[in-house]
Design an enzyme around this catalytic site. Structure first.
Site, PDB file in Angstrom:
ATOM      1  N   THR A 474      -3.891  21.530 -20.487  1.00  0.00           N
ATOM      2  CA  THR A 474      -5.170  22.231 -20.499  1.00  0.00           C
ATOM      3  C   THR A 474      -5.793  22.280 -21.882  1.00  0.00           C
ATOM      4  OG1 THR A 474      -4.007  24.294 -20.901  1.00  0.00           O
ATOM      5  CG2 THR A 474      -4.448  23.729 -18.608  1.00  0.00           C
ATOM      6  N   GLY A 515      -5.313  31.307 -18.034  1.00  0.00           N
ATOM      7  CA  GLY A 515      -4.553  30.977 -19.235  1.00  0.00           C
ATOM      8  C   GLY A 515      -5.270  31.269 -20.536  1.00  0.00           C
ATOM      9  N   ARG A 631     -16.989  32.844 -23.495  1.00  0.00           N
ATOM     10  CA  ARG A 631     -16.957  32.212 -24.806  1.00  0.00           C
ATOM     11  C   ARG A 631     -16.214  30.889 -24.714  1.00  0.00           C
ATOM     12  NH1 ARG A 631     -15.065  35.365 -30.224  1.00  0.00           N
ATOM     13  NH2 ARG A 631     -15.781  33.814 -31.738  1.00  0.00           N
ATOM     14  N   LEU A 633     -13.954  28.352 -26.497  1.00  0.00           N
ATOM     15  CA  LEU A 633     -13.061  28.299 -27.656  1.00  0.00           C
ATOM     16  C   LEU A 633     -13.102  26.930 -28.323  1.00  0.00           C
ATOM     17  CD1 LEU A 633     -10.016  30.221 -26.122  1.00  0.00           C
ATOM     18  CD2 LEU A 633     -11.673  31.090 -27.791  1.00  0.00           C
ATOM     19  N   THR A 637     -12.249  20.452 -25.476  1.00  0.00           N
ATOM     20  CA  THR A 637     -11.255  20.646 -24.411  1.00  0.00           C
ATOM     21  C   THR A 637     -11.895  21.326 -23.194  1.00  0.00           C
ATOM     22  OG1 THR A 637     -10.523  22.671 -25.512  1.00  0.00           O
ATOM     23  CG2 THR A 637      -9.240  20.683 -25.929  1.00  0.00           C
ATOM     24  N   GLN A 641     -11.890  19.826 -19.380  1.00  0.00           N
ATOM     25  CA  GLN A 641     -11.412  20.569 -18.223  1.00  0.00           C
ATOM     26  C   GLN A 641     -12.472  20.574 -17.118  1.00  0.00           C
ATOM     27  OE1 GLN A 641      -8.338  21.348 -17.665  1.00  0.00           O
ATOM     28  NE2 GLN A 641      -8.153  23.498 -18.135  1.00  0.00           N
ATOM     29  N   GLY A 707     -10.665  26.096 -16.068  1.00  0.00           N
ATOM     30  CA  GLY A 707      -9.742  25.191 -15.385  1.00  0.00           C
ATOM     31  C   GLY A 707     -10.147  24.836 -13.974  1.00  0.00           C
ATOM     32  N   GLU A 708     -10.871  25.685 -13.300  1.00  0.00           N
ATOM     33  CA  GLU A 708     -11.107  25.448 -11.880  1.00  0.00           C
ATOM     34  C   GLU A 708     -12.574  25.431 -11.485  1.00  0.00           C
ATOM     35  OE1 GLU A 708      -7.564  26.611 -10.006  1.00  0.00           O
ATOM     36  OE2 GLU A 708      -7.199  28.235 -11.406  1.00  0.00           O
TER      37      GLU A 708
HETATM   38 MO1  MOS Z   1      -4.034  27.181 -10.372  1.00  0.00          MO
HETATM   39  S1  MOS Z   1      -4.228  25.995  -8.705  1.00  0.00           S
HETATM   40  O1  MOS Z   1      -4.336  28.724  -9.709  1.00  0.00           O
HETATM   41  O2  MOS Z   1      -2.401  27.013 -10.765  1.00  0.00           O
END
Ligand code: MOS
Length: 742
Positions: A474, A515, A631, A633, A637, A641, A707-708
């Site tokens: 990530t 994360g 924000r 960072l 990256t 993502q 991430g999603e």
């Molecule tokens: Mo993510 S699919 O919630 O690890």
């Protein structure tokens, strides 16, 4: 001022990864290693009647054959709780080889341990396992009659029924009503690195090298299953070669590796094969969704009903939370969401990238596109008419939103304004061109427990910041270096982030896009505490040029503390006092369930497709996504993502599918040759726009996660674009050549 945060710093793990120096869990050299090979059940339902292991045991190099007849019983079965909670988090509440029952194809029925991998694999092929088979139920079609409404889903974390207002009354008021049913194929994660654990006992102490999204989650889960104290188990997992949710929950293999290692008295390495990844690490379940929308002629939603039906295992009431984000997107006063489940012969499904929202928002956003068409409204205008500044489930304001700006900036970059709404209005030779859009949203999930980090500065002026989290691609190690550098007032190249080990301060599993938010909170708290501690030491130190200064006047830049004309470096202060280093802990307590804010990351997706209706081809020509992740960072990256998420959405829209064979209960596809994922040749020009919004609620730095959300809405934008090109509605995922040709 240091401005490490917000800079496009290169990945700190870039060089070790491209040079091959980065060591993944299965590559850690351990002396005297033995190798385990898992055997999966060939039947999907029934029981084992006999196992003849004599030929396998007689093979040279074979150290053990473990089956339900001789594998130790687990000490206790922890409940299924999402790993973000910071507690034991098994992938399912069923542990294999405890009795002769078989509940799904691929269920682990034996482990063979030998002195080489090849010998273990060969001996496994010599096992003679007899079964008594009963007909399985594996698909929605087979189990439709037995569907039930559980009390709760998602490991008991979410109610199976959510309501606000009165959906029947809302439908009665509606001037227009739309009903649509959607189907989504089962999906598999397919990270490049399969799951792997090396288990090594030293007396009663266990070390696991495990590929996981949370080393603490592995530690706590295995400790519970094996009945050993937490203090006796250390889990190490530095690099993880992709996960996407397949390593978010702790599946059976780490505990099995530990059991096998104890049995043979040697370290044991257990690596799942690609095929076993399809039956051992969960999947996104097949699902049907039914959406009913009621609206006024001017496009205000009066009712939203959203039902989902999906297969779960025989042990757990699992459904990915497809109704969550979708229930919060629009200002509709009347809502009803219901999950229904079917007991099927499958392992418990699990989280997979954008768990829930990837499918739930797909259905909602395709239905919204249909509604816009019926109303003669621009799809974006329909979204704006139903925009909400509060979380419609609670009435609480959003901690931050930025959604309107995402619509605006995304539409401007994409050129949405010039869109001719007529179907098939643009062509390029045989290709019909179309554009579509969708809203993206993914909740901010604070962890349940405090997150900790430690910051240490050495007398040479370099710093190490530590937290247990693994780096699973990530960029977390990179951005945490930046967060530490910013808080300490050091250049990023004098800070190092050390991670991936339960001997370091506790961090919950990095799942649910949590994360960066939670780890940055811990790192920021620790690094700030260290900086303040050194400033306090300097101003109290009669030998320091800063003696007597007001601590609040001290600024730190490049490791030098300055107040007015007086200054001293961290290194100078420590050296003068014969201190080799100084360190501080940081512990961050996340906002609780009762925080009076809705917390959501928003975005807007736009896609252009070209469809050749005679060949059944859909090519995505370009995608624009604008996202407001709080924000940012590191824009590099973060962009990666989000782009990865959008391309995953492309795969979800057009390629990714698995299905159970109804008679055998086995997955039709169990390799990357059959299970198609988007590759570079499928990838169009992807334009990612970052809309920074300030958020003072979610965590100290206002980080909401990337991430999603990049995946959410991408498949809907593509499906809506296919409709704009062809006039055909495909209420299913993926949309395939066959669909277009029929
Ligand atoms: Mo993510 S699919 O919630 O690890």
């Amino acid at each position: 001022m240091t401005t490490a945060i917000g800079q496009p710093l290169d990945r700190v793990d870039g060089r070790p990864k491209v040079t091959g120096a980065a060591r993944y869990s299965a590559e850690i050299p351990v002396p005297d290693m033995a190798y385990a090979y898992l055997v999966g059940s060939r039947i999907a339902a029934g029981r084992i009647t006999a196992i003849d292991a004599s030929a396998a045991r007689a093979e040279e190099g074979v150290l053990a054959v473990l089956t339900h007849e001789n594998l130790p019983k687990i000490a206790s079965q922890p409940p299924l709780i999402p790993s973000l909670a910071g507690t034991a988090a098994p992938g399912q509440t069923f542990f294999p080889m405890q009795d002769e029952a078989v509940h799904y194809a691929g269920q682990h029925v034996a482990i063979v341990v030998a002195d080489t991998y090849e010998r273990a694999q060969h001996a496994a092929s010599l096992l003679r396992i007899s079964y008594e088979e009963t007909p399985p139920v594996t698909t929605i079609e087979q189990g439709r009659d037995q569907a039930y409404e559980p009390e709760a889903i998602f490991g008991g974390f979410l109610p199976a029924r959510m309501e606000r207002g009165d959906v029947e009354a809302g439908l009665a008021q509606a001037e227009i009503r739309l009903d649509a049913a959607f189907t989504c194929a089962a999906n598999h994660h397919n990270p490049i690195e399969p799951c792997a654990t090396t288990a090594q006992w030293d007396g009663d102490e266990l070390v696991l090298h495990d590929t996981t999204q949370g080393v603490n989650a592995t530690q706590i889960t295995v400790a519970r299953l094996l009945g050993i104290p937490l203090s006796k188990i250390r889990v190490i997992g530095h690099y993880v070669g992709g996960s996407f949710g397949s390593k978010a929950m702790i599946h059976n293999h780490p505990a099995l590796a530990a059991m096998a290692a104890r049995e043979v008295g040697r370290p044991v390495k257990l690596v799942l094969t690609r095929e076993q990844m399809f039956t051992s690490a969960g999947h996104r379940e097949e699902q049907e969704q039914h959406i009913t929308l009621g609206a006024t002629r001017d496009g205000r939603l009066t009712a939203l009903r959203h039902h989902k039906l999906s297969p779960t295992s025989h042990f757990d009431h699992w459904a990915e939370p497809s109704l969550g984000g979708a229930s919060q997107l629009y200002a509709c006063p009347n809502y009803e969401g219901v999950y229904r489940l079917i007991r099927a012969n499958t392992m418990t499904p699990t989280f997979m990238r954008a768990p829930g929202e990837a499918t739930g928002v797909f259905a909602l956003e395709c239905a919204m596109d249909e509604l816009a068409e019926r109303l003669g409204l621009d799809p974006l205008e329909l979204r704006l008419r139903n925009h909400t500044d509060v979380d419609p489930m609670t009435g609480h304001p959003w901690s931050s939103s930025g959604l309107k700006e995402c619509y605006e900036r995304g539409a401007a970059r994409f050129g949405w304004q010039d869109r001719d709404p007529h179907i098939g209005s643009r062509r390029d030779g045989n290709w019909l061109l179309g554009t579509g859009m969708a809203t993206a949203a993914y909740p901010v999930h604070p962890p349940s427990n405090p997150q900790r980090a430690r910051a240490r500065i050495y007398a040479d002026g370099t710093a190490v910041v530590q937290a247990a989290t693994p780096e699973f691609g990530t960029g977390v190690a990179t951005v945490m270096t930046q967060v530490a550098a910013e808080a300490l007032g050091l250049p990023a190249d004098r800070c190092r982030f050390e991670n991936g080990d339960t001997d370091l301060p506790n961090i919950a599993a990095a799942v649910g896009s949590a994360g960066s938010g939670m780890i940055s909170a811990a790192v920021h708290t620790a690094a700030t505490a260290l900086r303040d501690q050194l400033i306090a030491q300097a101003v109290a130190d009669t030998g320091s040029p800063l003696h007597g200064a007001d601590p609040s006047d001290v600024v730190v830049r490049d490791g030098v503390m300055t107040a007015g004309t007086a200054s001293e470096s961290y290194a100078g202060l420590l050296q003068r006092n014969f201190q080799p280093d100084a360190e501080a802990y940081g512990s961050w307590s996340p906002p609780g369930q009762d925080v009076p804010y809705g917390m959501m990351t928003f975005g807007a997706q736009f896609a252009e497709v070209a469809v050749d209706p005679e060949l059944g081809l859909v090519r995505v020509r370009r995608m624009t996504g604008a996202f407001a992740p709080g924000r940012v960072l590191n824009p590099r990256t973060a962009r990666s993502q989000l782009m990865g998420g959008m391309l995953w959405g492309l795969g979800q829209a057009l390629l990714e599918a698995n299905s159970m064979q109804p008679r055998t209960g086995r997955w039709a596809s169990s390799s990357l040759g059959e299970y198609l994922v988007a590759v570079n040749a499928d990838a169009p020009d992807v334009d990612v726009e970052l809309v920074e919004v300030e958020d003072t609620v979610v965590n100290p730095l206002g980080v909401k996660g990337v991430g999603e959300v990049g995946q959410v809405g991408a498949a809907a934008a593509i499906a809506n674009a296919v409709h704009h090109a062809t006039g055909r509605r495909f209420r299913k995922l993926p949309i395939t050549v066959e669909d277009l040709l029929l």
